[in-house]
Design an enzyme around this catalytic site. Structure first.
Site, PDB file in Angstrom:
ATOM      1  N   GLU A  32       8.355  -8.152   4.150  1.00 51.60           N
ATOM      2  CA  GLU A  32       7.376  -7.103   4.447  1.00 51.60           C
ATOM      3  C   GLU A  32       7.699  -6.431   5.775  1.00 51.60           C
ATOM      4  O   GLU A  32       7.576  -5.214   5.896  1.00 51.60           O
ATOM      5  CB  GLU A  32       5.957  -7.675   4.469  1.00 51.60           C
ATOM      6  CG  GLU A  32       5.403  -8.004   3.106  1.00 51.60           C
ATOM      7  CD  GLU A  32       3.932  -8.395   3.129  1.00 51.60           C
ATOM      8  OE1 GLU A  32       3.269  -8.219   4.186  1.00 51.60           O
ATOM      9  OE2 GLU A  32       3.444  -8.871   2.096  1.00 51.60           O
ATOM     10  N   ASP A  71       0.358  -4.540  -1.269  1.00 49.99           N
ATOM     11  CA  ASP A  71       1.113  -4.661  -0.021  1.00 49.99           C
ATOM     12  C   ASP A  71       1.268  -3.320   0.707  1.00 49.99           C
ATOM     13  O   ASP A  71       0.985  -3.228   1.896  1.00 49.99           O
ATOM     14  CB  ASP A  71       2.504  -5.264  -0.267  1.00 49.99           C
ATOM     15  CG  ASP A  71       2.450  -6.749  -0.589  1.00 49.99           C
ATOM     16  OD1 ASP A  71       1.428  -7.399  -0.289  1.00 49.99           O
ATOM     17  OD2 ASP A  71       3.444  -7.258  -1.137  1.00 49.99           O
ATOM     18  N   LYS A  91       7.664  -9.040  -3.642  1.00 51.14           N
ATOM     19  CA  LYS A  91       7.570 -10.392  -4.196  1.00 51.14           C
ATOM     20  C   LYS A  91       8.968 -10.963  -4.424  1.00 51.14           C
ATOM     21  O   LYS A  91       9.890 -10.234  -4.767  1.00 51.14           O
ATOM     22  CB  LYS A  91       6.880 -10.368  -5.564  1.00 51.14           C
ATOM     23  CG  LYS A  91       5.388 -10.402  -5.521  1.00 51.14           C
ATOM     24  CD  LYS A  91       4.870 -11.786  -5.238  1.00 51.14           C
ATOM     25  CE  LYS A  91       3.388 -11.861  -5.326  1.00 51.14           C
ATOM     26  NZ  LYS A  91       2.688 -11.857  -4.076  1.00 51.14           N
TER      27      LYS A  91
END
Length: 148
Positions: A32, A71, A91
């Site tokens: 991320e 996200d 993911k």
């Protein structure tokens, strides 16, 4: 079950591009963080946000409505000046496929089945949300991010 191994606060470089509170941006994995840096510094990304879109979904585990914090939201301009909005989930690739059935059913296998079912429900709801809003939904894995 997946555990975040790398968590922290991201300092936004271009706050004018960030949708949401640019002083309160949290990453929950190194993947991320890498995506945040790309969104923040890429001139093709016009705006972006982390966990700014919340989508209701029904969990197959308890058949109750829950909230899915996607996200990322990004708004991108391509080389032909077309603008597209995306919702992006980061993911590991193994969580995008059904778990392999072991010789004996362990607690871990059962948890993986539940998690896979929950992920599929979240992503179906996100896909429907995006269709309604004229957006696209993407699930990016380590391969998409160039991580081995």
């Amino acid at each position: 079950m997946y555990k975040a191994t790398y968590k922290g606060r991201y300092r936004v470089i271009n706050p004018s591009k960030y949708r949401g509170d640019s002083q309160d941006v949290t990453y929950r994995s190194s993947w991320e963080l890498k995506f945040m840096k790309w969104c923040d510094t890429n001139p093709s990304v016009l705006e972006w946000g982390s966990e700014t879109i919340i989508i209701p979904y029904t969990s197959p585990v308890d058949n109750r409505v829950h909230r899915y914090f996607v996200d990322f939201y990004i708004k991108v301009k391509d080389r032909h000046d077309n603008i597209t909005k995306y919702l992006v989930e980061i993911k590991p690739e193994k969580f995008t496929k059904p778990p392999e059935i072991p010789k004996r059913q362990t607690r871990r296998f059962i948890e993986e089945v539940f998690q896979y079912g929950v992920n599929q429900a979240k992503w179906k709801s996100a896909d429907e949300y995006c269709i309604d809003k004229g957006m696209k939904f993407l699930v990016l894995t380590e391969k998409d991010l160039g991580i081995n």
